[in-house]
Design a protein around this motif. Sequence first.
Motif, PDB file in Angstrom:
ATOM      1  N   VAL A 248       1.036  -1.250  -0.135  1.00 45.85           N
ATOM      2  CA  VAL A 248      -0.483   0.326  -0.063  1.00 45.85           C
ATOM      3  C   VAL A 248       1.148   1.340   0.150  1.00 45.85           C
ATOM      4  O   VAL A 248       1.336   1.464   1.137  1.00 45.85           O
ATOM      5  N   ALA A 249       1.611   1.722  -1.371  1.00 43.46           N
ATOM      6  CA  ALA A 249       2.100   3.070  -1.626  1.00 43.46           C
ATOM      7  C   ALA A 249       1.284   4.042  -1.862  1.00 43.46           C
ATOM      8  O   ALA A 249       0.788   4.437  -2.422  1.00 43.46           O
ATOM      9  N   VAL A 250       1.662   4.952  -0.844  1.00 45.23           N
ATOM     10  CA  VAL A 250       1.128   6.877  -0.884  1.00 45.23           C
ATOM     11  C   VAL A 250       2.686   7.332  -1.879  1.00 45.23           C
ATOM     12  O   VAL A 250       3.774   7.273  -1.571  1.00 45.23           O
ATOM     13  N   ILE A 251       2.137   7.493  -3.247  1.00 45.50           N
ATOM     14  CA  ILE A 251       2.739   8.044  -3.879  1.00 45.50           C
ATOM     15  C   ILE A 251       3.293   9.418  -4.467  1.00 45.50           C
ATOM     16  O   ILE A 251       4.055  10.501  -4.677  1.00 45.50           O
ATOM     17  N   HIS A 264      -2.112  10.437  -3.742  1.00 42.26           N
ATOM     18  CA  HIS A 264      -2.509   9.453  -4.652  1.00 42.26           C
ATOM     19  C   HIS A 264      -1.648   8.330  -4.230  1.00 42.26           C
ATOM     20  O   HIS A 264      -0.718   8.336  -3.675  1.00 42.26           O
ATOM     21  N   LEU A 265      -2.203   7.075  -4.887  1.00 45.03           N
ATOM     22  CA  LEU A 265      -2.673   5.707  -4.018  1.00 45.03           C
ATOM     23  C   LEU A 265      -2.108   4.713  -4.609  1.00 45.03           C
ATOM     24  O   LEU A 265      -2.753   4.883  -6.162  1.00 45.03           O
ATOM     25  N   GLN A 266      -0.767   3.853  -4.542  1.00 50.55           N
ATOM     26  CA  GLN A 266      -0.489   2.039  -5.588  1.00 50.55           C
ATOM     27  C   GLN A 266      -1.288   1.428  -4.408  1.00 50.55           C
ATOM     28  O   GLN A 266      -1.105   0.630  -3.447  1.00 50.55           O
ATOM     29  N   CYS A 267      -2.078   0.796  -4.945  1.00 47.85           N
ATOM     30  CA  CYS A 267      -2.324  -0.550  -4.160  1.00 47.85           C
ATOM     31  C   CYS A 267      -3.230  -1.672  -4.810  1.00 47.85           C
ATOM     32  O   CYS A 267      -3.863  -1.626  -6.399  1.00 47.85           O
ATOM     33  N   ASP A 268      -3.069  -3.009  -4.965  1.00 51.39           N
ATOM     34  CA  ASP A 268      -3.130  -3.673  -6.172  1.00 51.39           C
ATOM     35  C   ASP A 268      -3.172  -3.369  -6.946  1.00 51.39           C
ATOM     36  O   ASP A 268      -3.806  -3.914  -8.099  1.00 51.39           O
ATOM     37  N   GLY A 269      -1.967  -2.969  -8.030  1.00 53.14           N
ATOM     38  CA  GLY A 269      -1.805  -2.412  -9.230  1.00 53.14           C
ATOM     39  C   GLY A 269      -2.288  -1.318  -9.326  1.00 53.14           C
ATOM     40  O   GLY A 269      -2.512  -0.892 -11.040  1.00 53.14           O
ATOM     41  N   VAL A 270      -2.782  -0.392  -8.898  1.00 51.31           N
ATOM     42  CA  VAL A 270      -4.400   0.713  -8.947  1.00 51.31           C
ATOM     43  C   VAL A 270      -4.000   1.819  -8.776  1.00 51.31           C
ATOM     44  O   VAL A 270      -3.366   2.013  -7.683  1.00 51.31           O
ATOM     45  N   ILE A 271      -3.481   2.963  -9.421  1.00 54.78           N
ATOM     46  CA  ILE A 271      -3.084   4.228  -8.818  1.00 54.78           C
ATOM     47  C   ILE A 271      -5.012   5.093  -9.479  1.00 54.78           C
ATOM     48  O   ILE A 271      -5.122   5.026 -10.140  1.00 54.78           O
ATOM     49  N   PRO A 300     -11.506  -6.830   0.332  1.00 53.30           N
ATOM     50  CA  PRO A 300     -11.311  -5.746  -0.653  1.00 53.30           C
ATOM     51  C   PRO A 300     -10.427  -4.276   0.031  1.00 53.30           C
ATOM     52  O   PRO A 300     -11.616  -3.520   0.896  1.00 53.30           O
ATOM     53  N   ALA A 301      -9.642  -4.404  -0.295  1.00 49.72           N
ATOM     54  CA  ALA A 301      -8.795  -2.378   0.299  1.00 49.72           C
ATOM     55  C   ALA A 301     -10.004  -1.275  -0.472  1.00 49.72           C
ATOM     56  O   ALA A 301      -9.469  -0.301   0.353  1.00 49.72           O
ATOM     57  N   GLN A 302     -10.676  -1.737  -1.127  1.00 51.68           N
ATOM     58  CA  GLN A 302     -11.195  -0.639  -2.060  1.00 51.68           C
ATOM     59  C   GLN A 302     -11.800  -0.709  -1.215  1.00 51.68           C
ATOM     60  O   GLN A 302     -12.682   1.133  -0.658  1.00 51.68           O
TER      61      GLN A 302
END
Length: 460
Positions: A248-251, A264-271, A300-302
Amino acid sequence: MMKKPNTAQTILSVASCKMTRAILRKTGRGGTAIPGIVAMKAAKNILAAVSEGMEIVVVTGTNGKTTSCNMIEHALTSGGHECLLNKSGANMLHGMAADLIAAADWLGKPQYPYAVLECDEAALKLVVPYIRPKVIVVTNLFSDQVDRYGGVQNVLQEIRTGVERSPESVLVLNADEPLSASLARSTPNKVVWYGLEASVGTQGNVDLADAGACPECGGEYAYDYHTYAHLGGFRCPRCGYRRKDPDVAVISVDKKGTDGSTIHLQCDGVIQKVRISLPAVYNIYNAAAAIAATKALGLPAQEAIDSLSSVQSSFGRLETFSLNGNRVQMILVKNPAGCNQAFSYVTGTGEDYSAVLCLNNRTGDGHDISWIESADYEKLCADPHLKKIYAAGDCREELYARLRKAGASEERMERVSDYHALVEQLKEEGHPVFLLPNYTSMMELRQAMTQATGNREFWE
Ligand SMILES: [Zn+2]
């Protein structure tokens, strides 16, 4: 793994706990450990019964426990999953027992499928054998209450012992914080990592005192970027040990305000762009921890991501009051790292304000207040937007002296001994006010604020 008590023991234990708690609440006392002590006298293993079959997330670490718990609970309930939260803040063994028992029926059967439990760092190892958490979140480690634990390395060891007693738990770890991240090296647990992938602007002086040494070779860390204190993109130039890439990456942090942040967040391949309704950088970390915990639960992370735009503050954690229409925000500060983060937040708002600093040295705070020497009061006092500073609490003289040393002029300062009188005075302030108490002073100040504004009591 602990055996459950038999039915008679369970009923006796649950009844004595519920009744003691009811009596204490009638007399105006919430969030105490006494009902849990009574319950565990009647049945030592009662925790195993009242947590059986629940999917439990335990949250420990120095800073951010309460808000992370609050965010995880909000994520679960927003996703339609009923969830227990130990709101009272009683995060030691007996307090946690009392909250779990209160939420069970009279036969000790849990009434919620999920629980999110804040847990003291030293209590983790006592609690996990009974409640067998599915997920253990460790937020971060900083020097805190030194007289109680004997240093941050000892706290790390306490947590490690707890994790070792719960090898099936999924760990949720802060990739940017080298001390707690090192738990992944020595334990077999699965890990879900969260972190910030870039610097977040000026967050005060870079204090690496708590970073520790490389656990592989003892070398000193180098940083590709800093977020705050000893958190950031660390690596060991000597042996190559380095920060893990977060799941779970805050980009990027796109916007920071007094009413929240946009990232902007990257999680499960989605930004994706994500709104967090609580302000300050450390709440971006708490939000990322909540998303990671939801993933670690297998949900689900969403669900967690979508819930962050409507999360409310916990008591005293950037809790917002309206005092005669004026915004008053309360931020609990109990150690240098938390204090510096609070100063970064209040000095970053770009508007005129007054600050109320409160310091006690009672048992709930730690008797040693020498940490105020290493907190960055200079940053606060140098802010031209700071119009007035109030020093309050049992240690207001020490605090006053520290603020004077940090450059606060006498005309800008006032010592306060009565919180009710202070609240009356703040009604006339004419600009926003930040309240920065430590733990027991927060309880007193908050009570005065609650009476004046009608916010709820902390255990309700
Ligand atoms: Zn190394």
